[in-house]
Enzyme design. Structure first.
Site, PDB file in Angstrom:
ATOM      1  N   VAL A   1       0.807  -1.225   0.000  1.00 17.62           N
ATOM      2  CA  VAL A   1       0.000   0.000   0.000  1.00 17.62           C
ATOM      3  C   VAL A   1       0.841   1.277   0.000  1.00 17.62           C
ATOM      4  CG1 VAL A   1      -2.032  -1.094   1.033  1.00 17.62           C
ATOM      5  CG2 VAL A   1      -0.325  -0.007   2.532  1.00 17.62           C
TER       6      VAL A   1
ATOM      7  N   ASN B   1      -5.617  -0.354   8.252  1.00 23.02           N
ATOM      8  CA  ASN B   1      -4.994  -1.081   9.376  1.00 23.02           C
ATOM      9  C   ASN B   1      -3.514  -1.369   9.171  1.00 23.02           C
ATOM     10  OD1 ASN B   1      -4.879  -3.223  11.648  1.00 23.02           O
ATOM     11  ND2 ASN B   1      -4.423  -4.392   9.790  1.00 23.02           N
TER      12      ASN B   1
ATOM     13  N   TYR C   1       7.234   6.110  15.042  1.00 22.59           N
ATOM     14  CA  TYR C   1       5.939   5.427  15.211  1.00 22.59           C
ATOM     15  C   TYR C   1       4.955   6.336  15.944  1.00 22.59           C
ATOM     16  CZ  TYR C   1       2.689   1.604  16.390  1.00 22.59           C
ATOM     17  OH  TYR C   1       1.578   0.801  16.519  1.00 22.59           O
TER      18      TYR C   1
ATOM     19  N   SER D   1       3.782   9.077  13.723  1.00 24.05           N
ATOM     20  CA  SER D   1       2.870   8.593  12.672  1.00 24.05           C
ATOM     21  C   SER D   1       1.465   8.377  13.229  1.00 24.05           C
ATOM     22  CB  SER D   1       3.412   7.302  12.040  1.00 24.05           C
ATOM     23  OG  SER D   1       3.298   6.187  12.913  1.00 24.05           O
ATOM     24  N   LYS D   2       1.375   7.838  14.442  1.00 23.17           N
ATOM     25  CA  LYS D   2       0.048   7.546  14.999  1.00 23.17           C
ATOM     26  C   LYS D   2      -0.651   8.824  15.470  1.00 23.17           C
ATOM     27  CE  LYS D   2       0.072   3.091  14.284  1.00 23.17           C
ATOM     28  NZ  LYS D   2      -0.829   2.466  13.311  1.00 23.17           N
TER      29      LYS D   2
HETATM   30  P1  NDP Z   1       0.987  -7.384  12.218  1.00 24.14           P
HETATM   31  O1  NDP Z   1       2.432  -7.195  11.947  1.00 24.14           O
HETATM   32  O2  NDP Z   1       0.522  -8.702  12.723  1.00 24.14           O
HETATM   33  O3  NDP Z   1       0.147  -7.015  10.916  1.00 24.14           O
HETATM   34  C1  NDP Z   1       0.519  -5.963  10.060  1.00 24.14           C
HETATM   35  C2  NDP Z   1      -0.223  -6.133   8.750  1.00 24.14           C
HETATM   36  O4  NDP Z   1       0.147  -5.064   7.865  1.00 24.14           O
HETATM   37  C3  NDP Z   1       0.108  -7.443   8.042  1.00 24.14           C
HETATM   38  O5  NDP Z   1      -1.059  -7.970   7.466  1.00 24.14           O
HETATM   39  C4  NDP Z   1       1.087  -7.004   6.950  1.00 24.14           C
HETATM   40  O6  NDP Z   1       0.975  -7.912   5.877  1.00 24.14           O
HETATM   41  C5  NDP Z   1       0.523  -5.628   6.600  1.00 24.14           C
HETATM   42  N1  NDP Z   1       1.495  -4.779   5.929  1.00 24.14           N
HETATM   43  C6  NDP Z   1       2.717  -4.403   6.388  1.00 24.14           C
HETATM   44  N2  NDP Z   1       3.339  -3.650   5.476  1.00 24.14           N
HETATM   45  C7  NDP Z   1       2.479  -3.535   4.415  1.00 24.14           C
HETATM   46  C8  NDP Z   1       2.535  -2.878   3.159  1.00 24.14           C
HETATM   47  N3  NDP Z   1       3.621  -2.145   2.801  1.00 24.14           N
HETATM   48  N4  NDP Z   1       1.498  -2.992   2.316  1.00 24.14           N
HETATM   49  C9  NDP Z   1       0.414  -3.729   2.661  1.00 24.14           C
HETATM   50  N5  NDP Z   1       0.278  -4.358   3.841  1.00 24.14           N
HETATM   51  C10 NDP Z   1       1.313  -4.258   4.697  1.00 24.14           C
HETATM   52  O7  NDP Z   1       0.618  -6.220  13.245  1.00 24.14           O
HETATM   53  P2  NDP Z   1      -0.741  -5.724  13.933  1.00 24.14           P
HETATM   54  O8  NDP Z   1      -1.887  -6.549  13.554  1.00 24.14           O
HETATM   55  O9  NDP Z   1      -0.420  -5.506  15.346  1.00 24.14           O
HETATM   56  O10 NDP Z   1      -0.841  -4.269  13.263  1.00 24.14           O
HETATM   57  C11 NDP Z   1      -2.025  -3.743  12.692  1.00 24.14           C
HETATM   58  C12 NDP Z   1      -2.151  -2.276  13.088  1.00 24.14           C
HETATM   59  O11 NDP Z   1      -2.357  -2.219  14.509  1.00 24.14           O
HETATM   60  C13 NDP Z   1      -0.916  -1.442  12.805  1.00 24.14           C
HETATM   61  O12 NDP Z   1      -1.304  -0.205  12.231  1.00 24.14           O
HETATM   62  C14 NDP Z   1      -0.293  -1.222  14.175  1.00 24.14           C
HETATM   63  O13 NDP Z   1       0.441  -0.033  14.263  1.00 24.14           O
HETATM   64  C15 NDP Z   1      -1.553  -1.187  15.025  1.00 24.14           C
HETATM   65  N6  NDP Z   1      -1.307  -1.411  16.455  1.00 24.14           N
HETATM   66  C16 NDP Z   1      -0.825  -2.609  16.910  1.00 24.14           C
HETATM   67  C17 NDP Z   1      -0.555  -2.786  18.251  1.00 24.14           C
HETATM   68  C18 NDP Z   1       0.024  -4.048  18.790  1.00 24.14           C
HETATM   69  O14 NDP Z   1       0.438  -4.076  19.969  1.00 24.14           O
HETATM   70  N7  NDP Z   1       0.043  -5.137  18.025  1.00 24.14           N
HETATM   71  C19 NDP Z   1      -0.801  -1.708  19.219  1.00 24.14           C
HETATM   72  C20 NDP Z   1      -1.340  -0.518  18.644  1.00 24.14           C
HETATM   73  C21 NDP Z   1      -1.580  -0.382  17.312  1.00 24.14           C
HETATM   74  P3  NDP Z   1       2.107  -8.302   4.807  1.00 24.14           P
HETATM   75  O15 NDP Z   1       3.400  -8.465   5.555  1.00 24.14           O
HETATM   76  O16 NDP Z   1       1.565  -9.547   4.188  1.00 24.14           O
HETATM   77  O17 NDP Z   1       2.135  -7.150   3.841  1.00 24.14           O
END
Ligand code: NDP
Length: 271
Positions: free
Chosen positions: A78, A105, A169, A172-173
């Site tokens: 993305v 997300n 980070y 960004s948030k």
């Molecule tokens: P994960 O690392 O498990 O998931 C991240 C997702 O983003 C994956 O599906 C990954 O898929 C996708 N992704 C990463 N880079 C790209 C890219 N360039 N293009 C498209 N997709 C991408 O982490 P989380 O589920 O924790 O993260 C989801 C959101 O939640 C994030 O925005 C994170 O900042 C936020 N968050 C998470 C917290 C936590 O403690 N886990 C706390 C607070 C917020 P793929 O590698 O296949 O591209």
């Protein structure tokens, strides 16, 4: 009252949703929950194999006949303009001129204080966590206006509070939270709602992808018992449920909010 007469507060039957970062963690839980609630889903991430596993899992969901719908996977980075253009070609093919829900997300975490970071890290983090949301939301706006739909951004407690050592980070948030409020005001007159969820520590792949090994991650989760008022880290389904609520008609008078889903962490102060 018979069970069948109890109103189902959150129901996404007939809705269409675009979810980024759907191959793991919060995005994956959200995609599965949205299918269980009857939405049609376009699931986006880079890893095509993991998206295929998600599609296979969703295809096993047993639903009542009125919950028609589908899941379609699009492998895309993305942060790449050409990938996002191709993604919107798929959106047009699958959803037509309108869709109801955008879940921004996809995100990444990188460690680094002002003494350790550099502009390359800043660009990597901002490109995914903020610029991609700006770009996708702009491209989705007319579809959402046509549907009187809504956006849920996945921000973080780091957008609302300041933690040392993850500077890019945090910035960004905080930007995501400002974008949420601004776009909520800009699109309110057209009937489009825009909200964020702000998770605390949630068990996903985010932290291990940022460089923590299994031992460091386990000790980080143990530490989370004292940094979250409810005494634990969260699970991705707990964030997904909050996303589903904000995306549903149950939240029809809610826009511009940044909703902590963090076991009370945002309310805590050291003493
Ligand atoms: P994960 O690392 O498990 O998931 C991240 C997702 O983003 C994956 O599906 C990954 O898929 C996708 N992704 C990463 N880079 C790209 C890219 N360039 N293009 C498209 N997709 C991408 O982490 P989380 O589920 O924790 O993260 C989801 C959101 O939640 C994030 O925005 C994170 O900042 C936020 N968050 C998470 C917290 C936590 O403690 N886990 C706390 C607070 C917020 P793929 O590698 O296949 O591209």
């Amino acid at each position: 009252m018979a069970t069948s007469q109890i109103p189902q507060i959150i129901n996404l039957a007939g809705k269409s949703a675009l979810i980024t970062g759907a191959s793991s963690g919060i995005g994956r839980s959200t995609a599965v929950l949205f299918r269980q609630l009857g939405a049609s889903v376009i699931a986006v991430a880079r890893n095509a194999d993991r998206l295929k596993e998600l599609v296979e899992e969703c295809e096993t969901i047993k639903q009542p006949p009125e919950f028609q719908g589908f899941i379609h996977a699009v492998s895309a980075d993305v942060t790449r303009e050409d990938d996002v253009d191709s993604l919107f070609t798929s959106v047009q093919q699958k959803f037509g001129d309108k869709f109801d829900i955008l879940i921004n997300n996809a995100g990444l975490l990188e460690k680094g204080s002002i003494l350790e970071t550099d502009t390359k890290q800043y660009d990597r983090v901002m490109d995914l966590n903020l610029k991609a949301i700006y770009n996708i939301t702009a491209k989705a706006a007319q579809y959402l206006i046509n549907a009187k739909g809504n956006v849920v951004n996945v921000s973080s407690v780091n957008g609302m509070r300041s933690f040392p050592g993850v500077l890019a980070y945090n910035i960004s948030k905080a930007g995501v939270d400002q974008l949420t409020r601004c776009v909520a005001l800009e699109l309110a007159a057209q009937g489009v709602r825009v909200n964020s969820v702000n998770p605390g520590v949630t068990v996903t792949e985010l932290h291990r992808r940022s460089g923590m090994d299994d031992k460091a991650y386990q000790s980080f989760l143990d530490h989370s018992k004292s940094t979250h008022a409810l005494g634990r880290a969260g699970q991705s389904i707990e964030v997904a449920r909050a996303i589903a609520f904000l995306a549903s008609d149950a939240a029809s008078f809610i826009t511009g909010v940044t909703l902590p889903v963090d076991g009370g962490r945002h309310a805590m102060c050291p003493r």
